[in-house]
Design a protein around this motif. Structure first.
Motif, PDB file in Angstrom:
ATOM      1  N   ASP A 186       0.674  -1.409  -0.043  1.00  0.00           N
ATOM      2  CA  ASP A 186      -0.087  -0.011   0.017  1.00  0.00           C
ATOM      3  C   ASP A 186       1.101   1.289  -0.188  1.00  0.00           C
ATOM      4  N   ASP A 187       1.762   1.428   0.782  1.00  0.00           N
ATOM      5  CA  ASP A 187       2.691   2.525   1.018  1.00  0.00           C
ATOM      6  C   ASP A 187       3.355   2.507  -0.210  1.00  0.00           C
ATOM      7  N   THR A 188       3.942   1.525  -0.837  1.00  0.00           N
ATOM      8  CA  THR A 188       4.792   1.855  -2.167  1.00  0.00           C
ATOM      9  C   THR A 188       3.890   2.460  -3.217  1.00  0.00           C
ATOM     10  N   VAL A 189       2.515   2.145  -3.492  1.00  0.00           N
ATOM     11  CA  VAL A 189       1.902   2.602  -4.417  1.00  0.00           C
ATOM     12  C   VAL A 189       1.405   3.989  -4.217  1.00  0.00           C
ATOM     13  N   MET A 190       1.018   4.207  -2.907  1.00  0.00           N
ATOM     14  CA  MET A 190       0.715   5.578  -2.477  1.00  0.00           C
ATOM     15  C   MET A 190       1.818   6.590  -2.613  1.00  0.00           C
ATOM     16  N   HIS A 191       3.034   6.063  -2.459  1.00  0.00           N
ATOM     17  CA  HIS A 191       4.352   6.915  -2.689  1.00  0.00           C
ATOM     18  C   HIS A 191       4.493   7.463  -4.035  1.00  0.00           C
ATOM     19  N   ALA A 192       4.090   6.398  -4.936  1.00  0.00           N
ATOM     20  CA  ALA A 192       4.139   6.464  -6.183  1.00  0.00           C
ATOM     21  C   ALA A 192       3.013   7.773  -6.562  1.00  0.00           C
ATOM     22  N   ILE A 193       2.053   7.463  -6.384  1.00  0.00           N
ATOM     23  CA  ILE A 193       0.783   8.366  -6.538  1.00  0.00           C
ATOM     24  C   ILE A 193       0.998   9.884  -5.962  1.00  0.00           C
ATOM     25  N   GLN A 194       1.536  10.022  -4.614  1.00  0.00           N
ATOM     26  CA  GLN A 194       1.762  11.277  -4.034  1.00  0.00           C
ATOM     27  C   GLN A 194       2.830  11.869  -4.581  1.00  0.00           C
ATOM     28  N   ASN A 195       3.792  11.310  -5.241  1.00  0.00           N
ATOM     29  CA  ASN A 195       4.996  11.785  -6.022  1.00  0.00           C
ATOM     30  C   ASN A 195       4.748  12.155  -7.356  1.00  0.00           C
ATOM     31  N   GLY A 196       3.436  12.085  -8.017  1.00  0.00           N
ATOM     32  CA  GLY A 196       3.181  12.440  -9.236  1.00  0.00           C
ATOM     33  C   GLY A 196       3.115  11.482 -10.437  1.00  0.00           C
ATOM     34  N   ALA A 197       3.051  10.017  -9.987  1.00  0.00           N
ATOM     35  CA  ALA A 197       3.043   8.881 -11.041  1.00  0.00           C
ATOM     36  C   ALA A 197       1.379   9.007 -11.579  1.00  0.00           C
ATOM     37  N   ARG A 198       1.312   8.842 -13.005  1.00  0.00           N
ATOM     38  CA  ARG A 198       0.218   8.873 -13.255  1.00  0.00           C
ATOM     39  C   ARG A 198      -0.129   7.538 -14.002  1.00  0.00           C
ATOM     40  N   LEU A 199       1.020   6.897 -14.300  1.00  0.00           N
ATOM     41  CA  LEU A 199       0.760   5.382 -14.719  1.00  0.00           C
ATOM     42  C   LEU A 199       1.748   4.567 -13.778  1.00  0.00           C
ATOM     43  N   ILE A 200       1.170   3.590 -13.093  1.00  0.00           N
ATOM     44  CA  ILE A 200       1.886   2.517 -12.377  1.00  0.00           C
ATOM     45  C   ILE A 200       1.780   1.342 -12.767  1.00  0.00           C
TER      46      ILE A 200
END
Length: 290
Positions: free
Chosen positions: A8-22
């Motif tokens: 959860d933390d890994t994906v949320m870190h990506a989202i919060q840092n601007g990722a639009r495709l994960i």
């Protein structure tokens, strides 16, 4: 860390840092993306070897912002098993990690390939396979002890199917002059003890997905949005490594391999996808419970 909170933390870190495709790889992201897919409809998710699931591990419908690619791992396992019999091996092992569908598909394809090759050579009575799911993708003393016991009693080669469990299989292989089969990617650079590897075409699958994503204007197109696609030999997404450094068969030839792959792509060879019952075989298969 191997916990849901860490995923959860890994994906949320990506989202919060601007990722639009994960892009996620593996089943451990399934519940995380199952929860987040509707919370973040503007984030696009590409799931490799996984689908969204709820907290009880039941499959969820894919939101339009999610595209999932799974693989015919049974076909990759088949190729590895078949070619290894052609190379002269008769005493096999399979040590899987967690008993997940992808691991079982590798196992059942492996058994089908071994059985069909043995039947083609008329040696089914001489061929046996030991099978065991270890319950972990990490190295363990239990895995090392099992591998040591198998090699010591005559097993020639073990399909190491999951994560880093090969680290526990490799020392017994070196001790007893045994061999391994790698999984997912070409593992030949890890040790000369890897005869071959059953490979998912993860790289090719991601390229196919992202080519379409960007061509559609940074979104999933109609063939991808909310869809699960299953790739195999026809999409060139299962294979064995064939580079000079990785090709370690001494009796089986590249021509044998090319012919086997061609027959699979042309549906002349059908590898069963059923993972609910053990494959029916003429070879001897010995199952060890976890």
């Amino acid at each position: 860390g191997d916990t849901k909170a860490c995923y959860d933390d890994t994906v949320m870190h990506a989202i919060q840092n601007g990722a639009r495709l994960i892009v996620s790889n593996g089943s451990h992201f399934e519940q995380t993306i199952g929860e987040l897919q509707t919370q973040y409809p503007d984030i696009h998710f590409l799931m490799i070897s996984g689908i969204p699931r709820d907290e009880s591990n039941a499959p969820l419908p894919l939101s339009p912002n999610v595209h999932s690619i799974t693989f015919h791992q049974e076909q990759a396992g088949y190729l590895a098993g078949y070619m290894t019999v052609l190379d002269g091996y008769t005493r096999f092992g399979f040590i899987g990690g967690e008993q997940l569908p992808s691991v079982t598909r590798y196992c059942y394809g492996y058994l089908q390939g071994i059985n069909d090759a043995a039947a083609s050579l008329g040696i089914t009575k001489e061929v046996s396979v030991n099978c065991w799911y270890s319950g972990t993708f990490n190295p363990s003393e239990q895995i090392e002890a099992m591998a040591d016991e198998w090699y010591d009693s005559g097993t020639q080669i073990i399909f190491s199917c999951g994560g880093s469990i090969y680290e526990s299989i490799l020392p017994p292989a070196e001790k007893h002059d045994g061999m391994l089969i790698g999984v997912d990617v070409d593992q030949s650079d890890l040790s000369p003890r890897f005869l071959t590897s059953a490979i998912d075409g993860i790289q090719r699958a991601i390229i196919i997905a992202l080519d379409n994503y960007y061509a559609a204007g940074n979104q999933w197109d109609s063939t991808q949005a909310g869809q699960i696609l299953n790739y195999g030999a026809k999409q060139k997404c299962v294979e064995l490594p064939i580079s000079n450094e990785a090709w370690r068969f001494s009796k089986a030839s590249l021509n044998d391999y090319d012919n086997l792959l061609r027959r699979m792509r042309n549906d002349e060879i059908i590898v069963s996808e059923d993972i609910n019952t053990h494959p029916k075989t003429a070879i001897t298969v010995n199952w060890t419970e976890e």
